[in-house]
Design a protein around this motif. Structure first.
Motif, PDB file in Angstrom:
ATOM      1  N   VAL A 160      17.991  68.356  34.133  1.00 32.46           N
ATOM      2  CA  VAL A 160      18.730  67.094  34.045  1.00 32.46           C
ATOM      3  C   VAL A 160      20.217  67.388  34.225  1.00 32.46           C
ATOM      4  O   VAL A 160      20.763  68.300  33.607  1.00 32.46           O
ATOM      5  CB  VAL A 160      18.480  66.399  32.690  1.00 32.46           C
ATOM      6  CG1 VAL A 160      19.374  65.173  32.542  1.00 32.46           C
ATOM      7  CG2 VAL A 160      17.027  66.008  32.556  1.00 32.46           C
TER       8      VAL A 160
ATOM      9  N   GLY B 188      17.094  60.840  25.903  1.00 41.35           N
ATOM     10  CA  GLY B 188      17.285  60.552  27.331  1.00 41.35           C
ATOM     11  C   GLY B 188      16.730  61.682  28.180  1.00 41.35           C
ATOM     12  O   GLY B 188      15.970  61.464  29.132  1.00 41.35           O
ATOM     13  N   ILE B 189      17.090  62.921  27.814  1.00 43.24           N
ATOM     14  CA  ILE B 189      16.623  64.086  28.574  1.00 43.24           C
ATOM     15  C   ILE B 189      15.099  64.189  28.516  1.00 43.24           C
ATOM     16  O   ILE B 189      14.432  64.429  29.519  1.00 43.24           O
ATOM     17  CB  ILE B 189      17.273  65.380  28.026  1.00 43.24           C
ATOM     18  CG1 ILE B 189      18.775  65.365  28.297  1.00 43.24           C
ATOM     19  CG2 ILE B 189      16.628  66.623  28.638  1.00 43.24           C
ATOM     20  CD1 ILE B 189      19.554  66.452  27.583  1.00 43.24           C
TER      21      ILE B 189
ATOM     22  N   ILE C 282      13.030  62.171  30.906  1.00 43.19           N
ATOM     23  CA  ILE C 282      13.090  62.497  32.339  1.00 43.19           C
ATOM     24  C   ILE C 282      12.132  63.656  32.620  1.00 43.19           C
ATOM     25  O   ILE C 282      12.458  64.812  32.340  1.00 43.19           O
ATOM     26  CB  ILE C 282      14.538  62.890  32.733  1.00 43.19           C
ATOM     27  CG1 ILE C 282      15.495  61.744  32.371  1.00 43.19           C
ATOM     28  CG2 ILE C 282      14.625  63.220  34.215  1.00 43.19           C
ATOM     29  CD1 ILE C 282      16.961  62.084  32.545  1.00 43.19           C
TER      30      ILE C 282
ATOM     31  N   LEU D 278      21.613  62.188  33.458  1.00 40.17           N
ATOM     32  CA  LEU D 278      21.969  61.524  32.213  1.00 40.17           C
ATOM     33  C   LEU D 278      23.460  61.234  32.312  1.00 40.17           C
ATOM     34  O   LEU D 278      24.267  62.139  32.454  1.00 40.17           O
ATOM     35  CB  LEU D 278      21.694  62.454  31.021  1.00 40.17           C
ATOM     36  CG  LEU D 278      21.918  61.852  29.648  1.00 40.17           C
ATOM     37  CD1 LEU D 278      20.723  61.002  29.249  1.00 40.17           C
ATOM     38  CD2 LEU D 278      22.115  62.943  28.611  1.00 40.17           C
TER      39      LEU D 278
ATOM     40  N   ASP E 158      19.918  57.063  31.094  1.00 39.37           N
ATOM     41  CA  ASP E 158      19.087  58.105  31.689  1.00 39.37           C
ATOM     42  C   ASP E 158      18.252  57.524  32.817  1.00 39.37           C
ATOM     43  O   ASP E 158      18.010  56.322  32.864  1.00 39.37           O
ATOM     44  CB  ASP E 158      18.189  58.744  30.618  1.00 39.37           C
ATOM     45  CG  ASP E 158      17.170  57.775  30.049  1.00 39.37           C
ATOM     46  OD1 ASP E 158      16.272  57.341  30.791  1.00 39.37           O
ATOM     47  OD2 ASP E 158      17.280  57.439  28.848  1.00 39.37           O
TER      48      ASP E 158
ATOM     49  N   GLY F 113      14.421  53.821  33.720  1.00 39.56           N
ATOM     50  CA  GLY F 113      15.413  54.421  32.826  1.00 39.56           C
ATOM     51  C   GLY F 113      15.856  53.517  31.689  1.00 39.56           C
ATOM     52  O   GLY F 113      15.436  52.364  31.575  1.00 39.56           O
TER      53      GLY F 113
END
Ligand code: ADP
Ligand code: MG
Length: 372
Positions: free
Chosen positions: A245, A276-277, A280, A286, A303, A355
């Motif tokens: 990311v 957020g990470i 993904i 991000l 994200d 997202g």
């Protein structure tokens, strides 16, 4: 008051001032007024000359809510002592007044009088003890909760941190092996050493940041938002790298301050960024943006992850709600609590497959002049 200790046809004794006392000290005037509006009319209905004494003592006791500020500064033990001494004085005063106003012989008063004082003081003491105990456990529970989340964050980040520290070590090892060779020209030698040193500094910085995550200072101070968020991105960087990311920051407002506890603020944004990470799965971005005006600062974390359904968004902040195998479901409740404690608000926009955006708004610090 309905089941009192009767002294004579005119005077009764009961525990009415205990709730008054506790309310006046823990809550203040509103509670004292409500208690008096209950005690005085009820004492009037019961009848007897005691109502005049009640009026006098009640008026005197209205000094107690003024002591609330002082009371709150005391520790639990002193609070119990403080309430007990007021309860003692109040019951003694009542007893002496009754002795003066009524013609009960002193010998008839000693035993019930002593019992009255003892029960009042013990009652006040016991209830205060229970209240303090409750507060103590509440604070303890809160602390355990914060620490649990912190420990789980640390253990989840530690793999990526060790990985990130291994890189500078590998690079340094390579340079040292090169330097072992006698034929390296002098200027190359210097540049190898410089490179190796800068890699070592980087490894050292990662470890320092990571370790400071475990420290907990609980003082509320004006926090430099950009500086604190830099710390967060540094901490989260190895984790992002491991998950492919790309962390992008865009600072549109610098030198802006908010009031809060540094370690909580960091923990809050580490949790948001980490979620957020984790959202993904196959690499992405991000984005962290800081905006602001004269009164508020906006921190936006967006994200490019899997997103959430409206139902999932609704469940955010509920303890133990998680969709991850190794999730704890403690992260978002903590985010909400910390933001709330700083008088901030959170706005979440999310679309499945598109997202998620967390927008956190804080009022700017009232102590720090630079923020105005
Ligand atoms: P955990 O991360 O341990 O699962 P959290 O309380 O941090 O616990 O998050 C709860 C749940 O909220 C996650 O399991 C996930 O389903 C959802 N969630 C939180 N943030 C995001 C995000 N940025 N994108 C998608 N889902 C999210
Ligand atoms: Mg989480």
């Amino acid at each position: 008051m309905s089941f009192p200790l009767p002294f004579s046809s005119e005077f009764i004794m009961d525990l009415r001032y205990i709730p008054f006392l506790l309310g006046a000290l823990y809550i203040g005037f509103p509670s004292a007024i409500v208690a008096m509006l209950t005690i005085i009319p009820y004492r009037y209905i019961i009848g007897g000359d005691g109502i005049y004494l009640t009026l006098v003592i009640s008026t005197l006791l209205f000094i107690i809510p003024f002591l609330k500020g002082y009371f709150f500064k005391l520790n639990s033990r002193k609070k119990i002592l403080f309430i007990s001494s007021i309860a003692f004085s109040e019951s003694l005063l009542t007893l002496i007044s009754i002795r003066i106003l009524d013609d009960v012989p002193t010998s008839h008063m000693i035993l019930p009088g002593a019992a009255y004082i003892l029960i009042t003081v013990l009652g006040a003491c016991l209830v205060t003890f229970l209240i303090e105990d409750m507060f103590h456990y509440k604070a303890l529970r809160e602390k355990i909760y914060l620490e649990t989340d912190k420990l789980s964050t640390i253990s989840q980040l530690s793999a990526s941190v060790s990985h990130e520290v291994r890189n500078p070590l590998t690079v340094t090892k390579g340079f040292l092996q090169l330097l072992y060779n006698d034929n390296v020209p002098e200027e190359k030698r210097k540049s190898y050493i410089d490179l190796a040193l800068s890699e070592l500094y980087r490894g050292e910085a990662i470890i320092t940041d990571f370790l400071s995550l475990t420290k907990s200072n609980q003082e509320t101070v004006p926090l430099d938002v950009v500086k604190e968020l830099n710390y967060v991105t540094n901490i989260i960087y190895p984790y992002a790298l491991m998950n492919k990311v790309d962390v992008q920051t865009s600072i549109e407002k610098e030198h802006v301050f908010v009031d809060g506890v540094a370690s909580y603020f960091r923990q809050c944004f580490i949790n948001i960024a980490k979620n957020g990470i984790e959202a993904i799965p196959n690499g992405g971005a991000l984005q962290l943006t800081v905006k602001g005006n004269n009164t508020h600062v906006f921190i936006i974390i967006k994200d490019s992850g899997i997103g959430m359904t409206p139902k999932e968004v609704e469940k955010l902040g509920t303890r133990y709600f998680t969709t991850k195998d190794k999730g704890t479901g403690l992260g978002t409740p903590l985010i909400f609590r910390i933001v709330q404690s700083m008088n901030g608000s959170i706005d979440i926009k999310s679309q499945p497959g598109d997202g998620t955006e967390f927008k956190v708004t804080f009022p700017v610090s009232s102590f720090h002049s630079e923020s105005a």
